[in-house]
Write a protein that holds these residues in place. Structure first.
Motif, PDB file in Angstrom:
ATOM      1  N   LEU A   1     -10.415  -7.626  -0.693  1.00 18.20           N
ATOM      2  CA  LEU A   1      -9.194  -7.044  -1.223  1.00 18.20           C
ATOM      3  C   LEU A   1      -8.939  -5.692  -0.564  1.00 18.20           C
ATOM      4  O   LEU A   1      -9.870  -5.041  -0.091  1.00 18.20           O
ATOM      5  CB  LEU A   1      -9.295  -6.860  -2.739  1.00 18.20           C
ATOM      6  CG  LEU A   1      -9.271  -8.143  -3.568  1.00 18.20           C
ATOM      7  CD1 LEU A   1      -9.385  -7.806  -5.053  1.00 18.20           C
ATOM      8  CD2 LEU A   1      -7.992  -8.946  -3.314  1.00 18.20           C
ATOM      9  N   CYS A   2      -7.682  -5.304  -0.574  1.00 13.44           N
ATOM     10  CA  CYS A   2      -7.335  -4.016   0.016  1.00 13.44           C
ATOM     11  C   CYS A   2      -8.030  -2.899  -0.744  1.00 13.44           C
ATOM     12  O   CYS A   2      -8.685  -2.062  -0.151  1.00 13.44           O
ATOM     13  CB  CYS A   2      -5.814  -3.838  -0.025  1.00 13.44           C
ATOM     14  SG  CYS A   2      -5.265  -2.180   0.433  1.00 13.44           S
ATOM     15  N   GLY A   3      -7.915  -2.933  -2.025  1.00 13.82           N
ATOM     16  CA  GLY A   3      -8.604  -1.941  -2.840  1.00 13.82           C
ATOM     17  C   GLY A   3      -7.955  -0.580  -2.824  1.00 13.82           C
ATOM     18  O   GLY A   3      -8.528   0.381  -3.342  1.00 13.82           O
ATOM     19  N   HIS A   4      -6.772  -0.481  -2.243  1.00 11.69           N
ATOM     20  CA  HIS A   4      -6.099   0.821  -2.246  1.00 11.69           C
ATOM     21  C   HIS A   4      -5.732   1.210  -3.662  1.00 11.69           C
ATOM     22  O   HIS A   4      -5.231   0.387  -4.433  1.00 11.69           O
ATOM     23  CB  HIS A   4      -4.832   0.740  -1.380  1.00 11.69           C
ATOM     24  CG  HIS A   4      -4.118   2.061  -1.264  1.00 11.69           C
ATOM     25  ND1 HIS A   4      -3.158   2.462  -2.156  1.00 11.69           N
ATOM     26  CD2 HIS A   4      -4.253   3.047  -0.353  1.00 11.69           C
ATOM     27  CE1 HIS A   4      -2.723   3.664  -1.792  1.00 11.69           C
ATOM     28  NE2 HIS A   4      -3.374   4.039  -0.706  1.00 11.69           N
ATOM     29  N   ARG A   5      -6.006   2.439  -3.960  1.00  8.38           N
ATOM     30  CA  ARG A   5      -5.761   2.874  -5.338  1.00  8.38           C
ATOM     31  C   ARG A   5      -4.404   3.553  -5.423  1.00  8.38           C
ATOM     32  O   ARG A   5      -4.045   4.368  -4.579  1.00  8.38           O
ATOM     33  CB  ARG A   5      -6.841   3.857  -5.776  1.00  8.38           C
ATOM     34  CG  ARG A   5      -8.237   3.288  -5.619  1.00  8.38           C
ATOM     35  CD  ARG A   5      -9.182   3.817  -6.668  1.00  8.38           C
ATOM     36  NE  ARG A   5      -9.236   2.938  -7.825  1.00  8.38           N
ATOM     37  CZ  ARG A   5      -9.735   3.306  -8.995  1.00  8.38           C
ATOM     38  NH1 ARG A   5     -10.187   4.530  -9.174  1.00  8.38           N
ATOM     39  NH2 ARG A   5      -9.779   2.469  -9.995  1.00  8.38           N
TER      40      ARG A   5
ATOM     41  N   THR B   1      -5.467  -0.685  -8.676  1.00  8.40           N
ATOM     42  CA  THR B   1      -6.025  -1.091  -7.400  1.00  8.40           C
ATOM     43  C   THR B   1      -5.151  -2.166  -6.764  1.00  8.40           C
ATOM     44  O   THR B   1      -4.681  -3.083  -7.447  1.00  8.40           O
ATOM     45  CB  THR B   1      -7.447  -1.638  -7.591  1.00  8.40           C
ATOM     46  OG1 THR B   1      -8.203  -0.687  -8.348  1.00  8.40           O
ATOM     47  CG2 THR B   1      -8.137  -1.852  -6.253  1.00  8.40           C
ATOM     48  N   CYS B   2      -4.959  -2.018  -5.458  1.00  8.86           N
ATOM     49  CA  CYS B   2      -4.154  -2.989  -4.714  1.00  8.86           C
ATOM     50  C   CYS B   2      -4.868  -4.333  -4.704  1.00  8.86           C
ATOM     51  O   CYS B   2      -6.056  -4.415  -4.408  1.00  8.86           O
ATOM     52  CB  CYS B   2      -3.931  -2.496  -3.287  1.00  8.86           C
ATOM     53  SG  CYS B   2      -3.072  -3.692  -2.244  1.00  8.86           S
ATOM     54  N   THR B   3      -4.120  -5.377  -5.035  1.00  9.36           N
ATOM     55  CA  THR B   3      -4.730  -6.714  -5.118  1.00  9.36           C
ATOM     56  C   THR B   3      -4.390  -7.566  -3.906  1.00  9.36           C
ATOM     57  O   THR B   3      -4.732  -8.750  -3.863  1.00  9.36           O
ATOM     58  CB  THR B   3      -4.258  -7.426  -6.399  1.00  9.36           C
ATOM     59  OG1 THR B   3      -2.839  -7.437  -6.422  1.00  9.36           O
ATOM     60  CG2 THR B   3      -4.789  -6.714  -7.632  1.00  9.36           C
TER      61      THR B   3
ATOM     62  N   GLY C   1      -6.644  -5.322   4.501  1.00  9.96           N
ATOM     63  CA  GLY C   1      -5.920  -5.157   5.764  1.00  9.96           C
ATOM     64  C   GLY C   1      -4.619  -5.938   5.780  1.00  9.96           C
ATOM     65  O   GLY C   1      -4.198  -6.446   6.819  1.00  9.96           O
ATOM     66  N   HIS C   2      -3.981  -6.031   4.608  1.00  8.71           N
ATOM     67  CA  HIS C   2      -2.755  -6.798   4.516  1.00  8.71           C
ATOM     68  C   HIS C   2      -1.678  -6.243   5.426  1.00  8.71           C
ATOM     69  O   HIS C   2      -1.623  -5.053   5.707  1.00  8.71           O
ATOM     70  CB  HIS C   2      -2.262  -6.859   3.065  1.00  8.71           C
ATOM     71  CG  HIS C   2      -2.092  -5.498   2.445  1.00  8.71           C
ATOM     72  ND1 HIS C   2      -0.996  -4.706   2.668  1.00  8.71           N
ATOM     73  CD2 HIS C   2      -2.906  -4.790   1.602  1.00  8.71           C
ATOM     74  CE1 HIS C   2      -1.147  -3.573   1.981  1.00  8.71           C
ATOM     75  NE2 HIS C   2      -2.300  -3.597   1.345  1.00  8.71           N
ATOM     76  N   ALA C   3      -0.821  -7.169   5.892  1.00  6.31           N
ATOM     77  CA  ALA C   3       0.249  -6.781   6.815  1.00  6.31           C
ATOM     78  C   ALA C   3       1.358  -6.045   6.098  1.00  6.31           C
ATOM     79  O   ALA C   3       2.054  -5.229   6.694  1.00  6.31           O
ATOM     80  CB  ALA C   3       0.805  -8.026   7.524  1.00  6.31           C
TER      81      ALA C   3
ATOM     82  N   SER D   1       3.623  -2.236   1.830  1.00  7.80           N
ATOM     83  CA  SER D   1       3.472  -1.759   0.457  1.00  7.80           C
ATOM     84  C   SER D   1       2.228  -2.388  -0.177  1.00  7.80           C
ATOM     85  O   SER D   1       1.820  -3.490   0.181  1.00  7.80           O
ATOM     86  CB  SER D   1       4.717  -2.101  -0.360  1.00  7.80           C
ATOM     87  OG  SER D   1       4.827  -3.511  -0.485  1.00  7.80           O
ATOM     88  N   HIS D   2       1.623  -1.678  -1.088  1.00  9.84           N
ATOM     89  CA  HIS D   2       0.473  -2.199  -1.816  1.00  9.84           C
ATOM     90  C   HIS D   2       0.985  -2.874  -3.085  1.00  9.84           C
ATOM     91  O   HIS D   2       2.044  -2.535  -3.619  1.00  9.84           O
ATOM     92  CB  HIS D   2      -0.489  -1.070  -2.159  1.00  9.84           C
ATOM     93  CG  HIS D   2      -1.052  -0.409  -0.940  1.00  9.84           C
ATOM     94  ND1 HIS D   2      -2.001  -0.969  -0.134  1.00  9.84           N
ATOM     95  CD2 HIS D   2      -0.757   0.794  -0.377  1.00  9.84           C
ATOM     96  CE1 HIS D   2      -2.285  -0.134   0.875  1.00  9.84           C
ATOM     97  NE2 HIS D   2      -1.541   0.945   0.747  1.00  9.84           N
ATOM     98  N   ARG D   3       0.228  -3.803  -3.517  1.00 12.56           N
ATOM     99  CA  ARG D   3       0.611  -4.513  -4.722  1.00 12.56           C
ATOM    100  C   ARG D   3      -0.433  -4.208  -5.793  1.00 12.56           C
ATOM    101  O   ARG D   3      -1.630  -4.432  -5.594  1.00 12.56           O
ATOM    102  CB  ARG D   3       0.674  -6.004  -4.467  1.00 12.56           C
ATOM    103  CG  ARG D   3       1.240  -6.791  -5.652  1.00 12.56           C
ATOM    104  CD  ARG D   3       1.401  -8.251  -5.307  1.00 12.56           C
ATOM    105  NE  ARG D   3       0.132  -8.871  -4.999  1.00 12.56           N
ATOM    106  CZ  ARG D   3       0.023 -10.035  -4.373  1.00 12.56           C
ATOM    107  NH1 ARG D   3       1.094 -10.684  -3.972  1.00 12.56           N
ATOM    108  NH2 ARG D   3      -1.156 -10.563  -4.141  1.00 12.56           N
TER     109      ARG D   3
HETATM  110 ZN   LIG Z   1      -3.082  -2.530  -0.220  1.00 14.38          ZN
END
Ligand SMILES: [Zn+2]
Length: 78
Positions: free
Chosen positions: A53-57, A63-65, A69-71, A74-76
């Motif tokens: 998972l991206c894991g961006h907070r 947390t980004c689901t 390294g998603h294209a 935007s984070h989800r």
């Molecule tokens: Zn993300």
């Protein structure tokens, strides 16, 4: 003084000299404590992120689901 008593006196004098010496030689240096620091906790404080998972907070702690390294730019979250 007979020869025997003279020898004994010599022996006793030597014994007293040895007894007067300290039993143990004084330490020149204090014992050195091991300098190896305790091993740090293995990333125990780091937030656990699911692998893949991206894991961006986000700002609000979510947390980004999306996949790692998603294209998508935007984070989800959620
Ligand atoms: Zn993300």
């Amino acid at each position: 003084m007979s020869k025997e008593s003279a020898l004994r006196a010599m022996r006793e004098a030597r014994y007293e000299r040895q007894a007067a010496r300290p039993a143990t030689t004084p330490r020149l240096r204090p014992p050195v404590a091991p300098t190896t620091p305790p091993s740090p906790p293995a990333e125990a404080a780091a937030p656990t992120v699911d692998e893949g998972l991206c894991g961006h907070r986000s700002m609000n702690g979510r947390t980004c689901t999306r996949e790692h390294g998603h294209a998508a730019k935007s984070h989800r979250y959620g």
